[in-house]
Structure formats: C-alpha cells, structure tokens
Write a protein that holds these residues in place. Structure first.
Motif, PDB file in Angstrom:
ATOM      1  N   MET A   1       0.839  -1.210   0.000  1.00 42.17           N
ATOM      2  CA  MET A   1       0.000   0.000   0.000  1.00 42.17           C
ATOM      3  C   MET A   1       0.876   1.264   0.000  1.00 42.17           C
ATOM      4  SD  MET A   1      -2.770   1.579  -0.158  1.00 42.17           S
ATOM      5  CE  MET A   1      -3.833   0.175  -0.403  1.00 42.17           C
ATOM      6  N   PHE A   2       0.345   2.339  -0.597  1.00 38.08           N
ATOM      7  CA  PHE A   2       1.081   3.604  -0.640  1.00 38.08           C
ATOM      8  C   PHE A   2       1.276   4.148   0.776  1.00 38.08           C
ATOM      9  CE2 PHE A   2      -1.936   3.548  -4.326  1.00 38.08           C
ATOM     10  CZ  PHE A   2      -1.007   3.273  -5.304  1.00 38.08           C
ATOM     11  N   LYS A   3       2.383   4.858   0.956  1.00 38.29           N
ATOM     12  CA  LYS A   3       2.609   5.505   2.255  1.00 38.29           C
ATOM     13  C   LYS A   3       2.133   6.954   2.203  1.00 38.29           C
ATOM     14  CE  LYS A   3       6.532   2.746   3.773  1.00 38.29           C
ATOM     15  NZ  LYS A   3       6.738   2.025   2.480  1.00 38.29           N
ATOM     16  N   LYS A   4       2.186   7.544   0.987  1.00 34.82           N
ATOM     17  CA  LYS A   4       1.829   8.962   0.873  1.00 34.82           C
ATOM     18  C   LYS A   4       1.161   9.232  -0.476  1.00 34.82           C
ATOM     19  CE  LYS A   4       4.843  12.172   2.638  1.00 34.82           C
ATOM     20  NZ  LYS A   4       5.974  13.145   2.558  1.00 34.82           N
ATOM     21  N   ILE A   5       0.045   9.959  -0.419  1.00 36.78           N
ATOM     22  CA  ILE A   5      -0.698  10.295  -1.639  1.00 36.78           C
ATOM     23  C   ILE A   5      -0.855  11.805  -1.747  1.00 36.78           C
ATOM     24  CG2 ILE A   5      -2.996  10.165  -2.748  1.00 36.78           C
ATOM     25  CD1 ILE A   5      -3.256   7.313  -1.695  1.00 36.78           C
ATOM     26  N   LEU A   6      -0.663  12.327  -2.955  1.00 42.16           N
ATOM     27  CA  LEU A   6      -0.922  13.747  -3.203  1.00 42.16           C
ATOM     28  C   LEU A   6      -2.308  13.886  -3.836  1.00 42.16           C
ATOM     29  CD1 LEU A   6       1.345  16.541  -4.389  1.00 42.16           C
ATOM     30  CD2 LEU A   6      -0.651  16.057  -5.813  1.00 42.16           C
ATOM     31  N   ILE A   7      -3.076  14.831  -3.350  1.00 42.06           N
ATOM     32  CA  ILE A   7      -4.427  15.047  -3.866  1.00 42.06           C
ATOM     33  C   ILE A   7      -4.412  16.281  -4.771  1.00 42.06           C
ATOM     34  CG2 ILE A   7      -6.838  15.533  -3.239  1.00 42.06           C
ATOM     35  CD1 ILE A   7      -4.850  13.965  -0.585  1.00 42.06           C
ATOM     36  N   ALA A   8      -4.615  16.049  -6.066  1.00 41.32           N
ATOM     37  CA  ALA A   8      -4.544  17.132  -7.037  1.00 41.32           C
ATOM     38  C   ALA A   8      -5.924  17.737  -7.242  1.00 41.32           C
ATOM     39  CB  ALA A   8      -3.974  16.611  -8.359  1.00 41.32           C
ATOM     40  N   ASN A   9      -6.489  18.284  -6.172  1.00 40.62           N
ATOM     41  CA  ASN A   9      -7.833  18.849  -6.260  1.00 40.62           C
ATOM     42  C   ASN A   9      -8.070  19.742  -5.047  1.00 40.62           C
ATOM     43  OD1 ASN A   9     -10.739  19.090  -6.988  1.00 40.62           O
ATOM     44  ND2 ASN A   9     -10.255  17.356  -8.309  1.00 40.62           N
ATOM     45  N   ARG A  10      -9.274  20.275  -4.960  1.00 40.84           N
ATOM     46  CA  ARG A  10      -9.637  21.161  -3.852  1.00 40.84           C
ATOM     47  C   ARG A  10     -11.075  20.848  -3.411  1.00 40.84           C
ATOM     48  NH1 ARG A  10     -12.922  25.146  -4.720  1.00 40.84           N
ATOM     49  NH2 ARG A  10     -11.920  26.578  -3.287  1.00 40.84           N
ATOM     50  N   GLY A  11     -11.588  21.637  -2.489  1.00 39.17           N
ATOM     51  CA  GLY A  11     -12.999  21.538  -2.135  1.00 39.17           C
ATOM     52  C   GLY A  11     -13.374  20.227  -1.481  1.00 39.17           C
ATOM     53  N   GLU A  12     -14.668  19.896  -1.573  1.00 40.79           N
ATOM     54  CA  GLU A  12     -15.183  18.735  -0.841  1.00 40.79           C
ATOM     55  C   GLU A  12     -14.530  17.428  -1.264  1.00 40.79           C
ATOM     56  OE1 GLU A  12     -17.340  15.997  -1.603  1.00 40.79           O
ATOM     57  OE2 GLU A  12     -17.516  16.448  -3.735  1.00 40.79           O
ATOM     58  N   ILE A  13     -14.168  17.292  -2.544  1.00 41.08           N
ATOM     59  CA  ILE A  13     -13.624  15.999  -2.982  1.00 41.08           C
ATOM     60  C   ILE A  13     -12.202  15.808  -2.445  1.00 41.08           C
ATOM     61  CG2 ILE A  13     -12.783  16.756  -5.287  1.00 41.08           C
ATOM     62  CD1 ILE A  13     -14.462  13.343  -4.405  1.00 41.08           C
ATOM     63  N   ALA A  14     -11.443  16.896  -2.313  1.00 35.56           N
ATOM     64  CA  ALA A  14     -10.104  16.785  -1.725  1.00 35.56           C
ATOM     65  C   ALA A  14     -10.235  16.330  -0.267  1.00 35.56           C
ATOM     66  CB  ALA A  14      -9.367  18.117  -1.834  1.00 35.56           C
ATOM     67  N   VAL A  15     -11.195  16.931   0.443  1.00 31.39           N
ATOM     68  CA  VAL A  15     -11.434  16.559   1.840  1.00 31.39           C
ATOM     69  C   VAL A  15     -11.876  15.092   1.930  1.00 31.39           C
ATOM     70  CG1 VAL A  15     -12.956  17.002   3.820  1.00 31.39           C
ATOM     71  CG2 VAL A  15     -11.934  18.920   2.572  1.00 31.39           C
ATOM     72  N   ARG A  16     -12.746  14.691   1.013  1.00 30.46           N
ATOM     73  CA  ARG A  16     -13.235  13.307   0.982  1.00 30.46           C
ATOM     74  C   ARG A  16     -12.073  12.317   0.823  1.00 30.46           C
ATOM     75  NH1 ARG A  16     -13.982   8.966   1.230  1.00 30.46           N
ATOM     76  NH2 ARG A  16     -15.421   7.489   0.282  1.00 30.46           N
ATOM     77  N   ILE A  17     -11.125  12.649  -0.045  1.00 31.19           N
ATOM     78  CA  ILE A  17      -9.993  11.760  -0.314  1.00 31.19           C
ATOM     79  C   ILE A  17      -9.033  11.757   0.884  1.00 31.19           C
ATOM     80  CG2 ILE A  17      -8.030  11.316  -1.866  1.00 31.19           C
ATOM     81  CD1 ILE A  17      -9.826  12.853  -4.046  1.00 31.19           C
ATOM     82  N   ILE A  18      -8.809  12.939   1.474  1.00 26.49           N
ATOM     83  CA  ILE A  18      -7.933  13.018   2.652  1.00 26.49           C
ATOM     84  C   ILE A  18      -8.505  12.144   3.772  1.00 26.49           C
ATOM     85  CG2 ILE A  18      -7.111  14.553   4.503  1.00 26.49           C
ATOM     86  CD1 ILE A  18      -6.995  16.798   2.300  1.00 26.49           C
ATOM     87  N   ARG A  19      -9.821  12.189   3.948  1.00 22.44           N
ATOM     88  CA  ARG A  19     -10.448  11.375   4.996  1.00 22.44           C
ATOM     89  C   ARG A  19     -10.216   9.886   4.766  1.00 22.44           C
ATOM     90  NH1 ARG A  19     -15.870  15.093   5.182  1.00 22.44           N
ATOM     91  NH2 ARG A  19     -15.268  16.359   6.976  1.00 22.44           N
ATOM     92  N   ALA A  20     -10.369   9.454   3.516  1.00 25.11           N
ATOM     93  CA  ALA A  20     -10.172   8.034   3.203  1.00 25.11           C
ATOM     94  C   ALA A  20      -8.724   7.635   3.498  1.00 25.11           C
ATOM     95  CB  ALA A  20     -10.521   7.758   1.745  1.00 25.11           C
ATOM     96  N   CYS A  21      -7.771   8.473   3.090  1.00 21.01           N
ATOM     97  CA  CYS A  21      -6.348   8.185   3.316  1.00 21.01           C
ATOM     98  C   CYS A  21      -6.068   8.081   4.810  1.00 21.01           C
ATOM     99  CB  CYS A  21      -5.476   9.284   2.717  1.00 21.01           C
ATOM    100  SG  CYS A  21      -5.494   9.299   0.926  1.00 21.01           S
TER     101      CYS A  21
END
Ligand code: ADP
Ligand code: ADP
Ligand code: MG
Length: 448
Positions: free
Chosen positions: A1-21
């Motif tokens: 599994m990845f240790k670190k992910i960069l989220i290339a976005n903003r707003g609610e979907i960036a927050v959604r992805i950060i939460r999953a990570c």
C-alpha cells in the motif's frame, strides 16, 4: 500500500480523499492555490504545497507544478478527484512516465472515453447500444443539415470533448440548426479548446441512469448498481438518487451486464461510470463514460456499503477486488442534493463570499460532504458547489422525509444558496411520486 498520496484537487472531494487516506493510515499532501491558503483541504492534509495563483490554469491545472510537488514530498501516487485534471490523459501519461501511480484508469482509457465520438465508436464495436446519431464528426453547416435530416428532428448537437453539460444544444427544427451548431461549437472551443462536434437523436423525456463500475488490475470487473440523475438544470445534475425509481431487478441486471461489458471491452481499470439514457419505452442507450470518481458517488456508497475512494486507492496499489458481483447487495434508498452558493432567483448566479453562519444537519442517516466552515471565504474562482447533503433511508419515502428534515436544519448565512430550491424540489408532488425525467426542473420551475 502507498505511504503517501498527493491530492490534485480542492474543495469537498479533496477533503473526501484526505479522509479516506487518513482512515487507511496513508499520509496526505494537499496542493493549493494562493486563494486557497485557508481552505479546509489545505488545513486537513499532513502537508500542503502552494502550486500557484488562483486561476485554475496556473494552479490546479498546472501539471508541472503538481508533479514537482509530488516528487518534492515523496508522494507515490496522485488522486485527481473530479474536474480539473481528472480526465486529462496527458496528465495521467506524465504520471506514468514519472513513475508516479495515477489513481484512476490508464491514459489510453481516459483518451478514448474523453473523446465522446471515439467512445461511441468503441461502444458500437463492443455491441453496446448507443444513442442513434451521426457516424462521425459534423464537419460543417451543410454536413450538420444533412445529418439532422437523416437522424430526424429533434436532434442534439454535442461537443466531443464536452463535460459539465457545456457545448450541448437541442434543435427541434431545421431553421434553428445552423445557428445552434455554431454557438455550441464556439462554446466548446472556448470551454474545452476543441470544437469537434457530433449529433445525436434527442431522446424525449428520458431518465439519466448511470452505472458505477469497479475494475481491478487483474481483469475483475463489477458494477455497484445505478444512480438516477434525472433531476438536472441545463444538463447539469442537481439531485441524484440510488437505486433508480423505475428500475427493476431484471433491468438492473441487464443494464449492469452491459455496463460491465462496456468496461471490459476497453480493458478499463479503477472506478468509472457508464452513463445511459433510459427512454419512456424502457429502451436504454449508452451516452458517455466518466473515467473518474463522480460527484454523486456517495449515494452508491450508502446503499452498497462500499467506500469507493478507498476502493480506488486499493485498486491502484494493485490489490484484487475483494468482492464478486453477487456480493454486492443494495440496501435502502439514498438521495444527494448538491448545495451550491448561488442565487436561484438571479438565474442561479454564483454567490461567492464569506460564510458568516454555518449549521450542518446531522442525525441518523445524514451525511454532509463539504469543505465549508464558518468564516470560510468562498472564492469566486471555482465551482459554486460548496457541499453535498446525502441521506440514507430504509426506502424512498423515508429518504425524502429525511432530506426535507435535513435541508430544513441546514443554515448557511452570508452567501446565497440553493437550499430553499432543493427544499421545493423534494416537496414537489411529481418528484415524490417518482414521476420525473430530465426535463423535470425546466417544466416544474418555469419561472426560475
Ligand atoms: P458528475 O457526473 O460527476 O456530476 P459533472 O459533469 O457534473 O460530473 O462534472 C464534475 C465536475 O467536473 C464539475 O465541477 C464540472 O464542472 C467539471 N467538469 C466535468 N467535465 C469537465 C470538462 N471537460 N472540463 C472542465 N470541467 C469539467
Ligand atoms: P456531459 O459530459 O456534459 O455530462 P452528457 O453526454 O453526459 O454530457 O450529457 C449531459 C446531459 O444531457 C445528460 O445527462 C442528459 O440529460 C442530456 N442528454 C445528453 N444526450 C442526450 C440525448 N441524446 N437526448 C436527450 N438528452 C440528452
Ligand atoms: Mg455526463
């Protein structure tokens, strides 16, 4: 599994992805534009890197800067979210070349499906029913007139590179065709930098029914049922629900199999959505494929119990899908209202500004995916969607009651929103009966 992910976005979907990570124990890197210095995604991620000025072109669409931020922080993968670079095959290819895992399909898939003309052609070859339409590109006005004559009015002129409901025109009679073709083409050139147009039969009073797909990198493909996204304004979704009101188990099985076949035929990987139009006679046609996570993905999560963003990350890391088609069970009924900072009485004009008061609804079966907070200043630069209100009920009636209750609790002061408009929709008698199609809003709310 990845240790670190960069989220290339903003707003609610960036927050959604950060939460999953976060739940998966993965470190997160946010990228932000100068105007998003205090945005929630910037604050929530473990690290945050400024990638340029407010204008998307210079920040969230700036591939060089995003890739540099990835290398600099040692992130191994990029999640593109939706919008921005999420359907940019060049970006996916650059990730591939830099040995950064792109969380999504490979650049080939994005390229083929992002070109709607090509997608149509490939689906025809795969034996998937498509909307009757032009064989290829509409090259000029004369060609447009010929094709429309062949297809029969009303027709729809569409941009091959289109998205977000732009570059689309309905034409009901010959006199209007040439001017509609030219305006749609100009709109497409401005919005997508590509004026390639095609034409489809305009399906009257259809439902927009889309199927969620998950495909791993080992050849396993499943669907997670459908979403009815017929409540639209100017071809843009306003409310979505799952399952669809008119769907039967038999139709779900049939359309689901076609959706899986479509994904399989192009050797698709990761999460994707196959959009269909379902006409009033029960015939369905492939419309397009979205090669990314979709705004309305939460309603599918609510009724299947599958976390789609985590699934995307697991697939990208090479894991095998942990479920087979028969393991996917649909339970309950979910509805999503998109909450926008806009004024329905002023032609839905976006209303950026400071959120002075914010009260978010809660309680059993209520979910809010948002990047808004009290004191947050919504910049005028991006999308006006500031959040999504999602409810899960035992059945559709309960879901509607819950949505009404939750919309009633939702308080946003300082900016105009569409909350009251959403409230009117979920109280509309035809909506409650499930008696609607994609023309619902324009028919029921003519004065808006
Ligand atoms: P969904 O089916 O996920 O709702 P939308 O078509 O509404 O998809 O698009 C989701 C987001 O992506 C919206 O913010 C929309 O404006 C943006 N978007 C979609 N396609 C494009 C495109 N080709 N170019 C620019 N933005 C796009
Ligand atoms: P986008 O990429 O902008 O989402 P779509 O091809 O998915 O473009 O079309 C957007 C919406 O326009 C659909 O959800 C549907 O309501 C309407 N639409 C598209 N094609 C047709 C058609 N041939 N007949 C009737 N409505 C259509
Ligand atoms: Mg679409």
């Amino acid at each position: 599994m990845f240790k670190k992910i960069l989220i290339a976005n903003r707003g609610e979907i960036a927050v959604r992805i950060i939460r999953a990570c976060n739940e998966m124990g993965i470190q997160t890197v946010a990228v932000y534009s100068e105007v998003d210095k205090d945005a929630l995604h910037t604050q929530m991620a473990d690290e945050a890197i400024c990638i340029g000025p407010a204008k998307s072109k210079n920040s969230y669409l700036n591939m060089q800067n995003i890739l540099s931020a990835t290398v600099l922080t040692g992130a191994e993968a990029i999640h593109p979210g939706y919008g921005f670079l999420s359907e940019n095959s060049k970006f996916a290819q650059m990730c591939e070349e830099c040995d950064i895992k792109y969380i999504g399909p490979d650049s080939n898939n994005i390229d083929n499906m992002g070109n709607k003309l090509k997608a149509r052609e490939m689906m025809i070859n795969a034996g998937v029913p498509v909307v009757p339409g032009s064989d290829g590109e509409i090259v000029d006005e004369t060609n447009a007139l010929q094709e429309a004559e062949k297809i029969g009015y009303p027709v729809m002129i569409k941009a091959s590179a289109g998205g977000g409901g732009r570059g689309i025109r309905v034409v009901s009679k010959e006199e209007d065709l040439v001017s509609a073709y030219n305006t749609a083409k100009t709109e497409a050139e401005t919005a997508f930098g590509d004026g390639t147009m095609y034409m489809e039969k305009f399906i009257e009073e259809p439902r927009h029914i889309e199927f969620q797909i998950l495909a791993d990198e080992h050849g396993n493909v499943i669907h997670l049922g459908e979403r009815d996204c017929s409540i639209q304004r100017r071809n843009q979704k306003v409310i979505e629900e799952a399952p669809g009101v008119v769907m039967t188990d038999e139709l779900r099985k049939q359309m689901g199999e076609v959706a899986v076949k479509a994904a399989r035929s192009i050797n698709y990987k990761n999460a994707g959505t196959i959009e269909f139009l379902l006409d009033k006679y029960g015939k369905y046609y492939f419309m397009e494929m979205n090669t990314r996570i979709q705004v309305e993905h939460p309603i599918t999560e609510m009724i299947t119990g599958v976390d789609l963003v985590k699934a995307q990350i697991r697939i990208a890391s090479g894991q095998v899908l942990p479920y087979k088609q028969e393991d996917i069970k649909i339970q309950g009924h979910a509805i999503e209202c998109r909450i926008n900072a806009e004024n329905p009485n002023k032609n839905f004009m976006p209303c950026p500004g400071e959120i002075k008061t914010l009260h978010i609804p809660g309680g059993y079966g209520v979910r809010v995916d948002s990047a808004a907070y009290q004191g947050y200043k919504i910049p005028p630069t991006y999308d006006s969607m500031i959040g999504k209100l999602i409810v899960l009920g035992r059945d559709r009636d309960e879901a509607i009651c819950k949505m009404r209750r939750a919309l009633g609790e939702f308080i946003i002061e300082g900016v105009d929103t569409n909350i009251d408009f959403q409230f009117k929709i979920v109280n509309n008698k035809n909506y409650i009966k499930g008696d609607f199609d994609t023309s619902f809003i324009s028919k029921e709310f003519q004065n808006l």
